[in-house]
Design a protein around this motif. Structure first.
Motif, PDB file in Angstrom:
ATOM      1  N   GLN A 238       0.840  -1.201   0.000  1.00 35.87           N
ATOM      2  CA  GLN A 238       0.000   0.000   0.000  1.00 35.87           C
ATOM      3  C   GLN A 238       0.875   1.251   0.000  1.00 35.87           C
ATOM      4  O   GLN A 238       0.613   2.200  -0.728  1.00 35.87           O
ATOM      5  CB  GLN A 238      -0.943  -0.024   1.214  1.00 35.87           C
ATOM      6  CG  GLN A 238      -1.986   1.052   1.221  1.00 35.87           C
ATOM      7  CD  GLN A 238      -3.077   0.836   0.181  1.00 35.87           C
ATOM      8  OE1 GLN A 238      -2.930   0.091  -0.781  1.00 35.87           O
ATOM      9  NE2 GLN A 238      -4.185   1.520   0.365  1.00 35.87           N
ATOM     10  N   LEU A 239       1.934   1.243   0.791  1.00 41.15           N
ATOM     11  CA  LEU A 239       2.843   2.395   0.831  1.00 41.15           C
ATOM     12  C   LEU A 239       3.560   2.598  -0.503  1.00 41.15           C
ATOM     13  O   LEU A 239       3.802   3.744  -0.902  1.00 41.15           O
ATOM     14  CB  LEU A 239       3.872   2.234   1.946  1.00 41.15           C
ATOM     15  CG  LEU A 239       3.495   2.839   3.283  1.00 41.15           C
ATOM     16  CD1 LEU A 239       4.568   2.574   4.315  1.00 41.15           C
ATOM     17  CD2 LEU A 239       3.206   4.312   3.183  1.00 41.15           C
ATOM     18  N   THR A 240       3.880   1.533  -1.191  1.00 41.88           N
ATOM     19  CA  THR A 240       4.500   1.668  -2.510  1.00 41.88           C
ATOM     20  C   THR A 240       3.546   2.387  -3.456  1.00 41.88           C
ATOM     21  O   THR A 240       3.952   3.302  -4.194  1.00 41.88           O
ATOM     22  CB  THR A 240       4.897   0.285  -3.065  1.00 41.88           C
ATOM     23  OG1 THR A 240       5.883  -0.282  -2.201  1.00 41.88           O
ATOM     24  CG2 THR A 240       5.442   0.382  -4.482  1.00 41.88           C
ATOM     25  N   ARG A 241       2.276   2.009  -3.429  1.00 39.33           N
ATOM     26  CA  ARG A 241       1.274   2.689  -4.276  1.00 39.33           C
ATOM     27  C   ARG A 241       1.151   4.162  -3.885  1.00 39.33           C
ATOM     28  O   ARG A 241       1.058   5.036  -4.748  1.00 39.33           O
ATOM     29  CB  ARG A 241      -0.081   1.989  -4.173  1.00 39.33           C
ATOM     30  CG  ARG A 241      -0.131   0.651  -4.881  1.00 39.33           C
ATOM     31  CD  ARG A 241      -1.552   0.091  -4.956  1.00 39.33           C
ATOM     32  NE  ARG A 241      -2.050  -0.382  -3.682  1.00 39.33           N
ATOM     33  CZ  ARG A 241      -1.887  -1.617  -3.217  1.00 39.33           C
ATOM     34  NH1 ARG A 241      -1.225  -2.512  -3.922  1.00 39.33           N
ATOM     35  NH2 ARG A 241      -2.382  -1.971  -2.051  1.00 39.33           N
ATOM     36  N   ILE A 242       1.163   4.422  -2.590  1.00 40.88           N
ATOM     37  CA  ILE A 242       1.043   5.800  -2.104  1.00 40.88           C
ATOM     38  C   ILE A 242       2.245   6.632  -2.547  1.00 40.88           C
ATOM     39  O   ILE A 242       2.090   7.772  -3.007  1.00 40.88           O
ATOM     40  CB  ILE A 242       0.878   5.815  -0.566  1.00 40.88           C
ATOM     41  CG1 ILE A 242      -0.462   5.186  -0.164  1.00 40.88           C
ATOM     42  CG2 ILE A 242       1.007   7.235  -0.016  1.00 40.88           C
ATOM     43  CD1 ILE A 242      -0.557   4.805   1.303  1.00 40.88           C
ATOM     44  N   GLN A 243       3.448   6.062  -2.416  1.00 45.16           N
ATOM     45  CA  GLN A 243       4.650   6.784  -2.837  1.00 45.16           C
ATOM     46  C   GLN A 243       4.587   7.077  -4.329  1.00 45.16           C
ATOM     47  O   GLN A 243       4.965   8.167  -4.781  1.00 45.16           O
ATOM     48  CB  GLN A 243       5.925   5.999  -2.508  1.00 45.16           C
ATOM     49  CG  GLN A 243       6.116   5.630  -1.055  1.00 45.16           C
ATOM     50  CD  GLN A 243       6.015   6.785  -0.094  1.00 45.16           C
ATOM     51  OE1 GLN A 243       6.706   7.785  -0.225  1.00 45.16           O
ATOM     52  NE2 GLN A 243       5.143   6.661   0.885  1.00 45.16           N
ATOM     53  N   ASP A 244       4.132   6.098  -5.109  1.00 46.76           N
ATOM     54  CA  ASP A 244       4.007   6.304  -6.554  1.00 46.76           C
ATOM     55  C   ASP A 244       3.041   7.445  -6.865  1.00 46.76           C
ATOM     56  O   ASP A 244       3.291   8.262  -7.750  1.00 46.76           O
ATOM     57  CB  ASP A 244       3.546   5.022  -7.256  1.00 46.76           C
ATOM     58  CG  ASP A 244       4.639   3.974  -7.346  1.00 46.76           C
ATOM     59  OD1 ASP A 244       5.828   4.324  -7.158  1.00 46.76           O
ATOM     60  OD2 ASP A 244       4.304   2.804  -7.594  1.00 46.76           O
TER      61      ASP A 244
END
Length: 157
Positions: A117-123
């Motif tokens: 989820q954090l990877t998607r948010i960072q993207d």
């Protein structure tokens, strides 16, 4: 003099790194909060699970230092994670006054979900930047943060 739109900040603000960081942090906080809420989690959950995964079982005090969670919020966070069987709380065999907190297999699965989820948010947050620019921004922000963390540590002692 230009006629500004109703929501345009004064031009002198938009060239100040401190203002830009604050505005970006506001967006980042909103995106992370919304992203974690979508998977029934909070930032404190991620921070605590990440600390346990990286460092292993720990006392509440050690977890507070490692995760940056104030001790007054630590008990509530541990209670929330314990109710969901993401962590276990056991008395410390060497000091019965303390508890040792351990991540469970379900906690590790939750941490992997939160990592994704954090990877998607960072993207989403860094969408206008190339991968190289993202790396450079991260490196520069870490350098600025490290500088100020060291200064505050020196001034505390």
């Amino acid at each position: 003099m230009q006629t500004p739109s109703d929501d345009a900040p004064p031009a002198r603000l938009t060239t100040l790194p401190s203002w830009l960081l604050t505005q970006t942090a506001t967006h980042a906080h909103r995106l992370v909060s919304e992203g974690f809420t979508a998977v029934h989690a909070r930032g404190y959950h991620y921070r605590l699970l990440a600390a346990l995964d990286e460092y292993g079982p720990a006392s509440q005090a050690a977890l507070g230092r490692r995760s940056g969670i104030h001790l007054s919020d630590m008990v509530a966070t541990i209670n929330e994670l314990s109710e969901r069987q993401l962590v276990e709380r056991e008395p410390d065999p060497t000091d019965r006054r303390r508890n040792v907190i351990t991540i469970t297999p379900d906690g590790r699965r939750q941490l992997r979900l939160l990592d994704k989820q954090l990877t998607r948010i960072q993207d989403n947050l860094l969408a206008p930047l190339s991968p190289e620019e993202r790396d450079e921004l991260t490196r520069l922000l870490a350098r600025v943060l490290d500088h100020h963390d060291r200064r505050s540590t020196r001034s505390d002692g």
